[in-house]
Design a protein around this motif. Sequence first.
Motif, PDB file in Angstrom:
ATOM      1  N   GLY A 139       0.750  -1.375  -0.146  1.00  0.00           N
ATOM      2  CA  GLY A 139      -0.069  -0.070  -0.118  1.00  0.00           C
ATOM      3  C   GLY A 139       0.849   1.335   0.134  1.00  0.00           C
ATOM      4  N   LEU A 140       1.868   1.378   0.653  1.00  0.00           N
ATOM      5  CA  LEU A 140       2.766   2.567   0.809  1.00  0.00           C
ATOM      6  C   LEU A 140       3.349   2.710  -0.326  1.00  0.00           C
ATOM      7  CD1 LEU A 140       4.468   1.901   4.295  1.00  0.00           C
ATOM      8  CD2 LEU A 140       2.836   3.672   3.551  1.00  0.00           C
ATOM      9  N   ARG A 141       3.862   1.412  -1.059  1.00  0.00           N
ATOM     10  CA  ARG A 141       4.692   1.646  -2.466  1.00  0.00           C
ATOM     11  C   ARG A 141       3.463   2.179  -3.624  1.00  0.00           C
ATOM     12  NH1 ARG A 141       6.132  -3.244  -2.512  1.00  0.00           N
ATOM     13  NH2 ARG A 141       8.451  -3.004  -2.290  1.00  0.00           N
ATOM     14  N   ALA A 142       2.559   1.619  -3.417  1.00  0.00           N
ATOM     15  CA  ALA A 142       1.442   1.995  -4.344  1.00  0.00           C
ATOM     16  C   ALA A 142       1.067   3.646  -4.505  1.00  0.00           C
ATOM     17  CB  ALA A 142       0.080   1.168  -4.354  1.00  0.00           C
ATOM     18  N   ALA A 143       1.140   3.969  -3.117  1.00  0.00           N
ATOM     19  CA  ALA A 143       0.975   5.380  -2.794  1.00  0.00           C
ATOM     20  C   ALA A 143       2.190   6.168  -2.805  1.00  0.00           C
ATOM     21  CB  ALA A 143       0.551   5.687  -1.232  1.00  0.00           C
ATOM     22  N   GLY A 144       3.315   5.753  -3.344  1.00  0.00           N
ATOM     23  CA  GLY A 144       4.510   6.525  -3.661  1.00  0.00           C
ATOM     24  C   GLY A 144       5.292   7.020  -2.487  1.00  0.00           C
ATOM     25  N   GLU A 145       4.725   6.367  -1.121  1.00  0.00           N
ATOM     26  CA  GLU A 145       5.138   6.832  -0.045  1.00  0.00           C
ATOM     27  C   GLU A 145       6.349   5.768   0.657  1.00  0.00           C
ATOM     28  OE1 GLU A 145       1.923   7.423   2.265  1.00  0.00           O
ATOM     29  OE2 GLU A 145       1.246   9.274   1.152  1.00  0.00           O
ATOM     30  N   LEU A 146       6.473   4.681   0.251  1.00  0.00           N
ATOM     31  CA  LEU A 146       7.387   3.758   0.937  1.00  0.00           C
ATOM     32  C   LEU A 146       8.647   4.203   1.369  1.00  0.00           C
ATOM     33  CD1 LEU A 146       7.727   0.848   1.928  1.00  0.00           C
ATOM     34  CD2 LEU A 146       8.490   0.240  -0.407  1.00  0.00           C
ATOM     35  N   ASP A 147       9.282   4.867   0.151  1.00  0.00           N
ATOM     36  CA  ASP A 147      10.582   5.462   0.696  1.00  0.00           C
ATOM     37  C   ASP A 147      10.762   6.526   1.672  1.00  0.00           C
ATOM     38  OD1 ASP A 147      11.786   3.297  -0.878  1.00  0.00           O
ATOM     39  OD2 ASP A 147      12.269   4.616  -2.486  1.00  0.00           O
ATOM     40  N   ASP A 148       9.515   7.268   1.828  1.00  0.00           N
ATOM     41  CA  ASP A 148       9.394   8.281   2.793  1.00  0.00           C
ATOM     42  C   ASP A 148       8.872   7.934   4.068  1.00  0.00           C
ATOM     43  OD1 ASP A 148      10.429  10.101   1.161  1.00  0.00           O
ATOM     44  OD2 ASP A 148       8.452  10.376  -0.046  1.00  0.00           O
ATOM     45  N   THR A 149       8.843   6.646   4.269  1.00  0.00           N
ATOM     46  CA  THR A 149       8.249   6.137   5.459  1.00  0.00           C
ATOM     47  C   THR A 149       9.436   5.184   6.455  1.00  0.00           C
ATOM     48  OG1 THR A 149       6.234   5.688   4.532  1.00  0.00           O
ATOM     49  CG2 THR A 149       6.357   4.373   6.421  1.00  0.00           C
ATOM     50  N   LEU A 150       9.277   5.485   7.828  1.00  0.00           N
ATOM     51  CA  LEU A 150      10.022   4.997   8.615  1.00  0.00           C
ATOM     52  C   LEU A 150       9.417   3.800   9.080  1.00  0.00           C
ATOM     53  CD1 LEU A 150      12.666   4.417  10.576  1.00  0.00           C
ATOM     54  CD2 LEU A 150      11.581   6.115  12.037  1.00  0.00           C
ATOM     55  N   ILE A 151      10.031   2.354   8.902  1.00  0.00           N
ATOM     56  CA  ILE A 151       9.255   1.123   9.597  1.00  0.00           C
ATOM     57  C   ILE A 151      10.222   0.635  10.535  1.00  0.00           C
ATOM     58  CG2 ILE A 151       8.184  -1.003   8.866  1.00  0.00           C
ATOM     59  CD1 ILE A 151       8.075  -0.229   5.994  1.00  0.00           C
ATOM     60  N   VAL A 152       9.402   0.323  11.618  1.00  0.00           N
ATOM     61  CA  VAL A 152      10.048  -0.222  12.852  1.00  0.00           C
ATOM     62  C   VAL A 152       9.383  -1.661  13.138  1.00  0.00           C
ATOM     63  CG1 VAL A 152      11.022  -0.156  15.031  1.00  0.00           C
ATOM     64  CG2 VAL A 152      10.966   2.012  13.628  1.00  0.00           C
ATOM     65  N   PHE A 153      10.331  -2.827  13.395  1.00  0.00           N
ATOM     66  CA  PHE A 153       9.665  -3.968  13.860  1.00  0.00           C
ATOM     67  C   PHE A 153      10.521  -4.311  15.212  1.00  0.00           C
ATOM     68  CE2 PHE A 153       8.888  -4.243   9.052  1.00  0.00           C
ATOM     69  CZ  PHE A 153       7.688  -4.792   9.157  1.00  0.00           C
TER      70      PHE A 153
END
Length: 236
Positions: free
Chosen positions: A47-61
């Motif tokens: 979903g983030l990739r489709a919205a063009g936001e994946l590379d502007d998002t910090l993801i923490v697991f």
Amino acid sequence: MDDVHTPWQPNVAQAAAVKGKGRDAREDKFLAVLVAMDAEIGRLVAGLRAAGELDDTLIVFTSDNGPTIGADTPGSAGPYRGRKASLYEGGIRQPLIVRWPGQVRPGSRDMRSVVQAVDLYPTLASIAGAARPVGMDGIDVSAAWRGRVLTKRPDLYTHIARPAAERAFGPHYSIRSGPWKLLMDADGSAVELYDIARDPQEKHDRTATAPQVAERLKTKLSAWIGRLPPRPTAAN
């Protein structure tokens, strides 16, 4: 997400997809919810990739504790001692996976920085430019995420509330100070001391061989315990 927290309750399709893959029916359920969680994470990333936001998002697991209690239960703490409901490394040492394009080098690993969940709030606040509430525990560890090993930090204190019947899981309080970790109960008993840097599996209690370190950390931990609010009593 808490899909892998007990009780494991996969739906019919999720259970069928992994039936027979585990050592028993209980582990099949664990694998089913694990696969389901992975699929949900995949949907989020897509979903983030489709919205063009994946590379502007910090993801923490990360996780809150080690594998669930029991010698024959699913999940493994690897080489570390203990599991959930324990302050040994197997109960509290968790993976921390950070995806932060342009900041975290892909494939990099940091096995030396010591961080705790209380560091997440001040770290994320700092990254976002938000004010940090006064008196909050934890420190900003974003420099470690960017590749600069954290060589010094304030002591870490931990408490786990458990019934007396669960005494077999170890002492209820701990302090981590540099390479040293001391565990004990509130009354000062059950003291154990480990040099985690050299003995991460906690096989060698150093209480007798490093008595000055043990006394210093016991004093610090006792003072911290004394500042904690009283535990609530059960309602009548």
